[in-house]
Design a protein around this motif. Sequence first.
Motif, PDB file in Angstrom:
ATOM      1  N   LEU A  18       0.846  -1.194   0.000  1.00 23.99           N
ATOM      2  CA  LEU A  18       0.000   0.000   0.000  1.00 23.99           C
ATOM      3  C   LEU A  18       0.882   1.245   0.000  1.00 23.99           C
ATOM      4  O   LEU A  18       1.942   1.262   0.628  1.00 23.99           O
ATOM      5  N   ARG A  19       0.454   2.280  -0.709  1.00 14.76           N
ATOM      6  CA  ARG A  19       1.205   3.521  -0.791  1.00 14.76           C
ATOM      7  C   ARG A  19       2.689   3.249  -1.075  1.00 14.76           C
ATOM      8  O   ARG A  19       3.551   3.506  -0.247  1.00 14.76           O
TER       9      ARG A  19
ATOM     10  N   ARG B 170       1.071  -3.572 -10.758  1.00 16.80           N
ATOM     11  CA  ARG B 170      -0.152  -3.040 -10.155  1.00 16.80           C
ATOM     12  C   ARG B 170       0.089  -2.819  -8.665  1.00 16.80           C
ATOM     13  O   ARG B 170       0.961  -3.455  -8.069  1.00 16.80           O
ATOM     14  N   CYS B 171      -0.717  -1.946  -8.078  1.00 14.77           N
ATOM     15  CA  CYS B 171      -0.671  -1.667  -6.646  1.00 14.77           C
ATOM     16  C   CYS B 171      -2.086  -1.608  -6.111  1.00 14.77           C
ATOM     17  O   CYS B 171      -3.034  -1.430  -6.856  1.00 14.77           O
ATOM     18  N   ASP B 172      -2.198  -1.712  -4.803  1.00 18.58           N
ATOM     19  CA  ASP B 172      -3.497  -1.531  -4.159  1.00 18.58           C
ATOM     20  C   ASP B 172      -3.917  -0.066  -4.183  1.00 18.58           C
ATOM     21  O   ASP B 172      -5.099   0.244  -4.207  1.00 18.58           O
ATOM     22  N   THR B 173      -2.933   0.815  -4.133  1.00 17.14           N
ATOM     23  CA  THR B 173      -3.184   2.258  -4.117  1.00 17.14           C
ATOM     24  C   THR B 173      -2.296   2.911  -5.172  1.00 17.14           C
ATOM     25  O   THR B 173      -1.244   2.361  -5.518  1.00 17.14           O
TER      26      THR B 173
ATOM     27  N   ALA C 145      -6.440 -10.483  -2.375  1.00 17.13           N
ATOM     28  CA  ALA C 145      -7.811 -11.000  -2.504  1.00 17.13           C
ATOM     29  C   ALA C 145      -8.095 -11.419  -3.949  1.00 17.13           C
ATOM     30  O   ALA C 145      -8.709 -12.466  -4.192  1.00 17.13           O
ATOM     31  N   ALA C 146      -7.632 -10.629  -4.917  1.00 14.59           N
ATOM     32  CA  ALA C 146      -7.851 -10.961  -6.326  1.00 14.59           C
ATOM     33  C   ALA C 146      -7.144 -12.257  -6.702  1.00 14.59           C
ATOM     34  O   ALA C 146      -7.709 -13.103  -7.402  1.00 14.59           O
ATOM     35  N   VAL C 147      -5.931 -12.449  -6.215  1.00 14.00           N
ATOM     36  CA  VAL C 147      -5.186 -13.679  -6.513  1.00 14.00           C
ATOM     37  C   VAL C 147      -5.838 -14.875  -5.833  1.00 14.00           C
ATOM     38  O   VAL C 147      -5.969 -15.952  -6.430  1.00 14.00           O
ATOM     39  N   GLN C 148      -6.280 -14.694  -4.609  1.00 20.63           N
ATOM     40  CA  GLN C 148      -6.952 -15.796  -3.909  1.00 20.63           C
ATOM     41  C   GLN C 148      -8.233 -16.206  -4.636  1.00 20.63           C
ATOM     42  O   GLN C 148      -8.535 -17.396  -4.731  1.00 20.63           O
TER      43      GLN C 148
ATOM     44  N   THR D  24       0.794 -10.083   3.709  1.00 23.38           N
ATOM     45  CA  THR D  24      -0.334 -10.007   2.777  1.00 23.38           C
ATOM     46  C   THR D  24      -1.330  -8.917   3.177  1.00 23.38           C
ATOM     47  O   THR D  24      -2.041  -8.400   2.322  1.00 23.38           O
ATOM     48  N   SER D  25      -1.351  -8.552   4.450  1.00 19.23           N
ATOM     49  CA  SER D  25      -2.262  -7.500   4.904  1.00 19.23           C
ATOM     50  C   SER D  25      -1.891  -6.133   4.323  1.00 19.23           C
ATOM     51  O   SER D  25      -2.706  -5.217   4.331  1.00 19.23           O
ATOM     52  N   ARG D  26      -0.674  -6.008   3.765  1.00 21.57           N
ATOM     53  CA  ARG D  26      -0.234  -4.741   3.186  1.00 21.57           C
ATOM     54  C   ARG D  26      -0.501  -4.663   1.683  1.00 21.57           C
ATOM     55  O   ARG D  26      -0.072  -3.742   1.012  1.00 21.57           O
ATOM     56  N   LEU D  27      -1.234  -5.652   1.147  1.00 20.44           N
ATOM     57  CA  LEU D  27      -1.666  -5.625  -0.251  1.00 20.44           C
ATOM     58  C   LEU D  27      -3.022  -6.305  -0.357  1.00 20.44           C
ATOM     59  O   LEU D  27      -3.186  -7.283  -1.073  1.00 20.44           O
ATOM     60  N   PRO D  28      -4.030  -5.768   0.352  1.00 23.19           N
ATOM     61  CA  PRO D  28      -5.323  -6.455   0.453  1.00 23.19           C
ATOM     62  C   PRO D  28      -6.053  -6.694  -0.867  1.00 23.19           C
ATOM     63  O   PRO D  28      -6.595  -7.781  -1.083  1.00 23.19           O
ATOM     64  N   LYS D  29      -6.095  -5.719  -1.772  1.00 22.71           N
ATOM     65  CA  LYS D  29      -6.823  -5.909  -3.037  1.00 22.71           C
ATOM     66  C   LYS D  29      -6.125  -6.933  -3.926  1.00 22.71           C
ATOM     67  O   LYS D  29      -6.767  -7.810  -4.492  1.00 22.71           O
TER      68      LYS D  29
END
Length: 183
Positions: free
Chosen positions: A24-25, A51-54, A103-106, A95-100
């Motif tokens: 993130l960021r 790609r990034c979450d943010t 989640a998409a990969v899962q 993984t909590s630092r790239l939630p989107k």
Amino acid sequence: MKVSLPELFSRLAACREVLICSHLRPDPDGIGSALGMAELLRARGVKTHLRCDTPVAHSFKFLDGGDEFRELDEKRDAALLKRIDGLLVCDVGKTSRLPKVWAAVQKREQAGQKILKGALDHHHEPDDDFDALFCDPEASSSSELVWNLFRDGKVTPTANAAQALYAGIHFDTGGFVYERTTP
């Protein structure tokens, strides 16, 4: 599973298409290490996407010369997510630092897609959720680790990748003054 840096690279280089992201960021180290890995993998014929979450902060946009980093959008990137067989997260082992992205990969894996999940990091205590994890807490930055791959492989980075790797190392060493700075 913990692996060596050459093993992580080798496993990713065996993929056809890899999604590369940072936390993130994303800061200069996350951006630099991701851009450097993308360049190394492309040299081996692997198609890469960043790609990034943010979004990348405006103040760091100059590092992404090709404007490659984009915020992940599951609808816009649906076809891409269906094609990837590799994921590399740079400068993050949680993984909590790239939630989107996570989640998409899962979701894709739950649909039966096999995706190699790799991580390259220099922070302490990464998660155990990765198929291939290289973490060196003694390194100054993730960008230093990627630079080592360029150096050891006798590969010359492009000017854009070199600038991004330098910025990542500079950022995470506080201008080469922190304890883990090496000559």
